[in-house]
Write an enzyme that holds these catalytic residues in place. Structure first.
Site, mmCIF file in Angstrom:
data_model
loop_
_atom_site.group_PDB
_atom_site.id
_atom_site.type_symbol
_atom_site.label_atom_id
_atom_site.label_comp_id
_atom_site.label_asym_id
_atom_site.label_seq_id
_atom_site.Cartn_x
_atom_site.Cartn_y
_atom_site.Cartn_z
ATOM 1 N N LEU A 133 66.948 -23.141 33.585
ATOM 2 C CA LEU A 133 65.706 -23.110 33.183
ATOM 3 C C LEU A 133 64.642 -24.168 33.210
ATOM 4 O O LEU A 133 65.104 -25.183 33.787
ATOM 5 C CB LEU A 133 65.817 -23.034 31.671
ATOM 6 C CG LEU A 133 67.504 -21.923 31.147
ATOM 7 C CD1 LEU A 133 67.528 -21.860 29.756
ATOM 8 C CD2 LEU A 133 66.558 -20.299 31.964
ATOM 9 N N ASP A 134 63.471 -23.867 33.478
ATOM 10 C CA ASP A 134 62.865 -25.156 32.953
ATOM 11 C C ASP A 134 62.801 -26.005 32.262
ATOM 12 O O ASP A 134 63.263 -25.749 30.779
ATOM 13 C CB ASP A 134 61.272 -24.369 33.255
ATOM 14 C CG ASP A 134 60.105 -23.629 34.346
ATOM 15 O OD1 ASP A 134 61.174 -23.596 35.332
ATOM 16 O OD2 ASP A 134 59.663 -22.579 34.505
ATOM 17 N N LYS A 135 62.303 -26.877 32.658
ATOM 18 C CA LYS A 135 62.263 -28.570 31.256
ATOM 19 C C LYS A 135 62.296 -28.199 30.306
ATOM 20 O O LYS A 135 62.915 -28.666 29.317
ATOM 21 C CB LYS A 135 61.540 -29.589 31.882
ATOM 22 C CG LYS A 135 62.263 -30.598 31.076
ATOM 23 C CD LYS A 135 60.924 -31.724 31.546
ATOM 24 C CE LYS A 135 61.282 -33.330 30.988
ATOM 25 N NZ LYS A 135 61.067 -34.340 31.465
#
Length: 296
Positions: A133-135
């Site tokens: 997942l993106d940050k």
């Protein structure tokens, strides 16, 4: 939950020998398969097998799980476990935390925390995230607990058998309440971090459904399912139809916020070694959107 072996019973004769079965059906990587053969710890019906002999219905195969060095570096931090068994782990990631280290000196990613969790629970394995997942995206992330599980989970993800459900808070009131966005996504030549809609890019398909509207704030809560897993797929697709994520200034949001409002809400994973399905749900975090909104 620590295991040293995996036992399987052949139900339908696969019309192949043990080595081909492990490579083709069990997806054992070449290096690991060689290690298994050399270890002399693989058995068929409790005997050392003839690797070129065809398998029969009812054969019981026992495979060793080899201990590995735990990596990346373990860092003591809370890990919110949503579901777990001997083969896999589903964790709830907080926004603002990378899935894996961004550099050799970064020891504060979720993977570092899972490495610590492995150490504390005596799991001797490399940390393997099946997806990322993106940050600034929160929610469910799937990890494998050993190499065989990792190989099978990777294949299940590639075959779209692992089902992921997201929630997004987007700018504007969506006129179309349910639909599909199918637009190819490629890299943005002018911005290293961005992706863009590109006819020559990779095929990307996102299904969406409006859950709730907030007219006074001009925001919409949307449920999403993915047929593909391209980098920034949801962010790019929603921005392309004029509804960027709340707080996602990289993709055109007008509202500034400390994170973009995307959450990996639910995960359904076919078990790698039996016919069950492991499910997990990550509750919406308090910082998902403006505090005054009632998102439930």
């Amino acid at each position: 939950m620590v295991i040293q072996t995996i036992s399987l019973v052949i139900q339908d004769p696969p019309d192949m020998n043990l080595q081909d079965f492990l490579k083709a059906d069990m997806l054992v990587p070449k290096k690991l398969l060689h290690e298994m053969r050399m270890s002399k710890k693989v058995t068929v019906n409790d005997d050392h097998p003839l690797w070129t002999k065809p398998l029969q219905s009812g054969d019981r195969i026992t495979l060793p799980i080899f201990p590995e060095r735990v990596e990346p570096q373990a860092t003591a931090m809370p890990v919110d476990v949503l579901a777990e068994d001997e083969h896999l782990l589903i964790v709830n990631k907080k926004a603002g935390v990378d899935t894996h280290p961004s550099s050799e000196t970064d020891h504060l990613s979720l993977s570092n925390g899972v490495a610590y969790y492995f150490q504390q629970t005596n799991i001797q394995a490399k940390v393997r995230h099946t997806h990322r997942l993106d940050k600034d995206t929160s929610g469910c992330i799937l990890f494998a607990k050993h190499a065989m599980s990792g190989a099978i989970l990777d294949k299940l993800l590639a075959e779209r058998k692992i089902k992921r459900t997201y929630l997004a808070l987007v700018e504007g009131i969506m006129k179309t309440k349910q639909g599909t966005i199918e637009k190819s996504i490629g890299k943005d030549r002018h911005h290293a971090q961005r992706r863009r809609i590109s006819p020559s890019g990779q095929r990307a398909v996102t299904h969406f459904k409006v859950i709730k509207e907030f007219s006074s704030e001009n925001l919409t809560l949307v449920e999403l399912h993915l047929d593909t897993g391209r980098t920034h797929q949801i962010r790019v697709h929603l921005s392309s139809i004029g509804h960027p994520l709340f707080g996602d200034t990289l993709y055109g949001a007008k509202n500034k916020y400390h994170r973009h409002s995307l959450h990996a809400w639910k995960l359904a994973v076919p078990h790698p070694f039996n016919d069950s399905t492991i499910t997990a749900e990550a509750p919406l975090p308090k910082d998902f959107g403006p505090a005054k909104l009632s998102l439930t």
